[in-house]
Structures are given as structure tokens and as C-alpha cells.
Design an enzyme around this catalytic site. Sequence first.
Site, PDB file in Angstrom:
ATOM      1  N   HIS A 160      18.659 -35.887  -6.841  1.00 28.56           N
ATOM      2  CA  HIS A 160      18.084 -36.347  -5.574  1.00 28.56           C
ATOM      3  C   HIS A 160      16.574 -36.104  -5.511  1.00 28.56           C
ATOM      4  CE1 HIS A 160      22.003 -37.315  -4.027  1.00 28.56           C
ATOM      5  NE2 HIS A 160      22.441 -36.107  -4.385  1.00 28.56           N
ATOM      6  N   LYS A 182      13.938 -13.914 -10.508  1.00 27.65           N
ATOM      7  CA  LYS A 182      13.597 -12.846 -11.472  1.00 27.65           C
ATOM      8  C   LYS A 182      12.613 -13.375 -12.517  1.00 27.65           C
ATOM      9  CE  LYS A 182      14.713  -9.980  -9.802  1.00 27.65           C
ATOM     10  NZ  LYS A 182      15.455  -9.761  -8.610  1.00 27.65           N
ATOM     11  N   TRP A 230      -2.992  -2.625  -1.521  1.00 28.40           N
ATOM     12  CA  TRP A 230      -2.568  -3.974  -1.903  1.00 28.40           C
ATOM     13  C   TRP A 230      -3.249  -4.870  -0.881  1.00 28.40           C
ATOM     14  CZ3 TRP A 230       0.693  -7.783   0.383  1.00 28.40           C
ATOM     15  CH2 TRP A 230       1.228  -8.717  -0.499  1.00 28.40           C
ATOM     16  N   ASN A 253      -1.476   2.072   6.033  1.00 30.95           N
ATOM     17  CA  ASN A 253      -0.612   0.956   5.620  1.00 30.95           C
ATOM     18  C   ASN A 253      -0.318   0.155   6.867  1.00 30.95           C
ATOM     19  OD1 ASN A 253      -0.488   2.181   3.151  1.00 30.95           O
ATOM     20  ND2 ASN A 253       1.711   2.644   3.235  1.00 30.95           N
ATOM     21  N   GLY A 254      -0.248  -1.157   6.734  1.00 29.07           N
ATOM     22  CA  GLY A 254       0.079  -1.998   7.891  1.00 29.07           C
ATOM     23  C   GLY A 254      -1.047  -2.966   8.178  1.00 29.07           C
ATOM     24  N   GLU A 282      18.754 -16.386  -7.746  1.00 27.34           N
ATOM     25  CA  GLU A 282      18.329 -15.033  -8.096  1.00 27.34           C
ATOM     26  C   GLU A 282      17.768 -14.997  -9.519  1.00 27.34           C
ATOM     27  OE1 GLU A 282      17.531 -12.503  -6.700  1.00 27.34           O
ATOM     28  OE2 GLU A 282      17.725 -10.864  -8.122  1.00 27.34           O
ATOM     29  N   ARG A 327       4.907   0.531  -6.389  1.00 24.49           N
ATOM     30  CA  ARG A 327       4.930  -0.386  -5.253  1.00 24.49           C
ATOM     31  C   ARG A 327       3.988  -1.569  -5.454  1.00 24.49           C
ATOM     32  NH1 ARG A 327       6.324   2.898  -0.318  1.00 24.49           N
ATOM     33  NH2 ARG A 327       5.000   1.542   0.928  1.00 24.49           N
ATOM     34  N   GLU A 370       9.158 -13.905 -10.895  1.00 22.43           N
ATOM     35  CA  GLU A 370       8.489 -12.640 -10.562  1.00 22.43           C
ATOM     36  C   GLU A 370       7.852 -11.956 -11.749  1.00 22.43           C
ATOM     37  OE1 GLU A 370      10.282  -9.887  -7.253  1.00 22.43           O
ATOM     38  OE2 GLU A 370      11.873 -10.507  -8.602  1.00 22.43           O
ATOM     39  N   LYS A 382       6.781  -3.546  -4.148  1.00 22.16           N
ATOM     40  CA  LYS A 382       8.198  -3.196  -4.054  1.00 22.16           C
ATOM     41  C   LYS A 382       8.736  -3.311  -2.640  1.00 22.16           C
ATOM     42  CE  LYS A 382      12.127  -1.804  -5.646  1.00 22.16           C
ATOM     43  NZ  LYS A 382      12.913  -2.801  -6.390  1.00 22.16           N
ATOM     44  N   CYS A 394       0.832  -1.199   0.000  1.00 19.45           N
ATOM     45  CA  CYS A 394       0.000   0.000   0.000  1.00 19.45           C
ATOM     46  C   CYS A 394       0.871   1.256   0.000  1.00 19.45           C
ATOM     47  CB  CYS A 394      -0.864   0.030   1.252  1.00 19.45           C
ATOM     48  SG  CYS A 394      -1.893  -1.415   1.436  1.00 19.45           S
TER      49      CYS A 394
HETATM   50  C1  AGP Z   1      13.185  -8.777  -5.571  1.00 21.81           C
HETATM   51  O1  AGP Z   1      13.124  -8.788  -6.962  1.00 21.81           O
HETATM   52  C2  AGP Z   1      11.921  -8.927  -4.910  1.00 21.81           C
HETATM   53  N1  AGP Z   1      10.990  -7.963  -5.325  1.00 21.81           N
HETATM   54  C3  AGP Z   1      11.925  -9.220  -3.432  1.00 21.81           C
HETATM   55  O2  AGP Z   1      12.353 -10.526  -3.298  1.00 21.81           O
HETATM   56  C4  AGP Z   1      12.787  -8.312  -2.515  1.00 21.81           C
HETATM   57  O3  AGP Z   1      14.129  -8.528  -2.766  1.00 21.81           O
HETATM   58  C5  AGP Z   1      12.462  -8.612  -1.051  1.00 21.81           C
HETATM   59  O4  AGP Z   1      11.121  -8.297  -0.805  1.00 21.81           O
HETATM   60  C6  AGP Z   1      13.340  -7.868  -0.077  1.00 21.81           C
HETATM   61  O5  AGP Z   1      13.268  -6.495  -0.277  1.00 21.81           O
HETATM   62  P1  AGP Z   1      14.277  -5.499   0.431  1.00 21.81           P
HETATM   63  O6  AGP Z   1      15.609  -5.693  -0.188  1.00 21.81           O
HETATM   64  O7  AGP Z   1      13.707  -4.148   0.173  1.00 21.81           O
HETATM   65  O8  AGP Z   1      14.286  -5.861   1.882  1.00 21.81           O
END
Ligand code: AGP
Length: 625
Positions: free
Chosen positions: A521, A502, A87, A113-114, A498, A27, A505, A620, A2
Amino acid sequence: MCGIIAYAGYKECQPILLKSLKRLGYRGYDSCGIAVSAVSSQQSAVPRPQDNRLATIKVYKDIGRVGDLEKSLPQIQGRVGIGHTRWATHGEVSTSNAHPHLDCSGRIAVVHNGVIENFQTLRDDLTREGHRFSSETDTEVIPHLIERYYGGDLEEAVARALADVRGTYAIVVLAAGHKELIAAQRESPLIIGVGDRENFVASDVTVVLDYTDRVIYLEDGDIALVSDESISITSRESGRGTPDSRLQTLDYRPVQREEEIVPWSPEEAQKGGYEHFMLKEIHEQPKSIENTLRGHISLIERTVSLNIRHEEGLENILLVACGTSCHAALIAEYVISKLCHLPVRVKVASEFNYHQMALEKTWVWGITQSGETLDTLRALKKARELGCATLSITNVPGSSITRIADQVFYTRSGPELGVAATKTFLAQLVALYLLALSLSPPDIMIGEGLIEGLRILPSKVQQVLDDAEEIIPHARHLSRHDNAFFIGRGINYPVAMEGALKVKEISYIHAEAYPAGELKHGPFALLRPSTPVVAITTRDDTYEAMLTSIKEIKARGPQVIALAEEGDEDIEQFVDAVIRIPPIDPLFSPFLNSVALQLLAYYTAKERGCSIDLPANLTKSVTVP
Ligand code: AGP
């Protein structure tokens, strides 16, 4: 997650709120809304007592994009207002669940937010008292609580309401007839943007950059009264001095929060001609590495100098982080153990609480690009409470983690707006390599030319970027599948993780990362001739073993795309396609392999027509538990 924007000033607020909501869009959100303290035609230019009664709150909200909301809006006149991108956490995505939420009288509006943990109990109590609710959200209890306590002093009513609430919040309250906004935070960030005859409240600094670079970071327990011309803050947790006369029963005291200048320009938060923020940010990586290195390495003396105090008597290091930041930590685990001969552990931040870890003489580093990831903040707070020395590595000046950790290492990537972290990830690696070097015995630094390795990183990364389009055919191939494996060994296993993250996501392909040796395994059961496998075949001590794994995979039919060094001709006979990576000391190979995998993910998502900067269900900065 949010997002919040609020405005009190001399301009009409509707266009400002809408523009800022669009900015907050990075975000991730599913619905949005605004509330404006509307000026009635019967109000006079010079305020009169009866104007308060004439003032109304106009609320407009909808599911979907801000642009769509904008098209449906009438022109609302008013100079104080609040806006929100939601969100969903409590209740489905619907117009009634979108913020702002109102009390029964319709004169108090709140954005939040929260998460309010005890909202059900509060809602039951309020319902018994006659309050009627129109959403399923936890947030809606807040305006009703404020209404319950309102006896003429809005700030006091907000303080009383918050005393009933358990959970995390960043709220802004707008009330009919009041020219001040009231903002409060607990474990969810808020900043005040300080302008000239206008002030802003927002959930992050990038939103206010168009208007001001002067900000005040609120802290947990703060309540701020923000009008066009004044800002006053009281605090329950860190206030000093004489108790605020009205709020003293609640133990709020006036507090001075320093104004700071944000070192980011509004242009940095624009796409700058690129189709997506993510592509722009991938291409900004040489600069971001250079900026993060600046001032920290001396090529003549071959030394690293950081403004970080090495904690005395520490015997081991623990890294806590989430998502991509955790992958940076896992890469650093290899680097620190290799260079520093120090025991080092990595813990996913959200799991930290569930383990009885031995933390004696442990230096805990919290890694978070946003500085606001609640799981990481809580892990670092806990580590501190347990007596550990703490360090945070973050990209966002003034973010919450900087107030929790004993020391801060800033990466200097500028704002990152694509949901998928790219440039901040490489900058975190730079920070972690620098820290590892600073902790290593001097002979390691000089003997292995590691400083030089760091120095040439920006140009090496640039070489990968120069050949970006060569990755497109591989992305086209990957884009035609719904499942894929990413494999690596040693320092490049977290890089495979990683790369898979990506792809997951932004292109919604189910990509699994495995240490290459683990496939046999169990996961082999899933290998089909139609399952693409992306293999990182850096020429280090893992190379031979990677070839063995690839042969085992090929025997089962899948197509293998290798990330292999330029000049490695042998690899061609074992795999179906090769993405070429410039030669580099294997210790630095994660940088180049990661960039190639970011591009692979980007072009794959583009081939599939996905919403690259705003992937479904993601956000984000994850400010909820
Ligand atoms: C990364 O592409 C992601 N959007 C997500 O995994 C992110 O890295 C994670 O939420 C941690 O975020 P931060 O680095 O702001 O703590």
C-alpha cells in the site's frame, strides 16, 4: 538524559563526583561538569565565622566525555560538591551551556534536570535587574533567582526561586560556605543516598550503589537540606504538621520520607566481562524472566497469583507507554484480547492528552521500565485525575510511577544500563502475560497449558542465546545497508516494530517496520534489490499470508532474511537466509523472536563500529516532555 550527583561527607568529593558521573554516562550525555565548595588554605580546621567569606566555588566543565574532563582537572580540595551530565535541550552543546551554572557572584552553583518553561520571561526580568548570563540554558535563571532572594537563608531563597519557576526540575544547589546541599524536585526524579557521615543526592539509584543501598525517594514539591550528618525534608505538596517557621509563608511543612533498601547490588550495574551492557543484558534474559515469574505461577494448581487487586466493575483496559514499552503493550493487546475477551486499547503516552478518549470503567496500565518517562507519568496522572483505576508496570523500585499509580507490578530484571531496552522488555512481556492470565477465565489457563508455556520460557530463550553467534553473518549483511524493512503479522507485527527500533537506535540504519500486508500500500515504492527485508515467519495463522508477502517482495528483488522455526524446511525456498528459532507455542513466539532481533541489532551495530551502549542523541530515561 541529564544526570545529577551531589556529595556532602567526610571524604574529598572530587573523585566521588567523577566516578559517579561516569556511572551516569549510561543515560547518554554530551557535556559534563562539577562544582566543589573549595577549602581555602587560609581556612582553619575548626570553622570560624570568617571562613564563610573565604570559601569559594570551583567549577570545571567541558563538552564530551567525563574521562576527558577528569584529565584536565587540578586537584580540588573540598567535601561538598555537585556534578552533572548534560543532554542538550536549551542551547547547543558547549562548555558554557554545560552545568553547573553560577549566579553573578559565583557563590551559588546549580545543576538541573528538566525544563524551565518560563525561563525567557524570568531571564528578561533578571537582566533588567542587572543580572548577566553566560549561557543559553533555561537552567541558568535558577542560580540568579536564588541570588535575587538570598538574604542569609539559602533554603528560603531556593523556595522563593522555585515559586517563580514553571516547568519540571530536579535541582541541587551548592553555595560557598554552606556545608549543606539543597535538593528539590518537581516531575523529575531525585534520590538521596544515605550513608554513614556522608550523604548523596542523585538522579537515580544506580549511581550511589557503590556507596550505599539506603535511599530516600524525594517527591514532587520536596526541598531537602542534605549535609554530611543530616537530612531534613520539607514539602509544599504533601507536608504535614507545623509549618516550617522560615518557609511557612511559602507553605512548606516538614515531612518524613521513609528510607528504603535498594534490592540491587553494585555488581549488577557492571559489565561483568561482557563487551557492552547491552550484550550482558541480552544474556541476562533467562534470569530476568525467571525472577519476574518467581512466586507468581503454580504449576500444580495451574494458577497465577499476583498481588494485584482486580478492579471491580471494570470493562476495558487501556495501556499507555513509550518506545519499547509501547511495543510490549502492543503485544499484550493481542494476548489480552485472546485470553480475557476484554476490550483493550494501546495509546502512545505522548499522544494520550490529545485524544478525547472514552475512559469510563477503564483500567489504565502505565508501562515504563525506568518508571521516569515523563510522557508516561503524565498520561497516568491524567488518567487518575479522570477517575480511572491505574496500575504501573516498572522495573525500578521507588521510581516516580510507583507513586502515581494505585498499584504496582514490579518486573525483576535488575538494573538495565544499555540505552537500548532488552531484558526489561521481555520482563514487561512476562508481567503483561501474567496479568492477562490472571484476568482470563480459568478454563483458558488450564486448557491451553499456558502456565507451562511461561515456565519453559527461560530455557527456550537460553536456546536462542546459545546460538547467538549464528546471527553474526546475517548482521554482517544487514550492516552493509542504510535502509531495511522489518515485517510481521499478528502478534509478531509489534515484534517487527521492536526489532526495527533496536536496529535504528544502535546501528543508525533506517529500519521501517510494517505489518507485512501493508507494504503493497505504498512502501513497495522504496523496495530495491539492495533493501534487506527481515520477515518473521512464525508458524501460526499468519504463516500462509507471510509467505504470500515474501513472494511479492522477492518479485521486486530484495534479499529476505526470515526468522523461522527449526524444522520449517519449506521456508528455505522462499527466502535468502534463515535465522532459526526454537519451536514454541506461537503465543510465546514474541519472546524468542525478540531475542533473535536484539542479537541481530547488536551484531549489526558492532559490525558498523557504533557506540552500542550510548547511541548518539539518545538517553536511557526520557524525563523531559
Ligand atoms: C528502548 O530501546 C528505547 N531506549 C526507548 O524507546 C524506551 O523504551 C522509551 O524511552 C520508554 O522508556 P521507559 O520504558 O523507561 O518508559
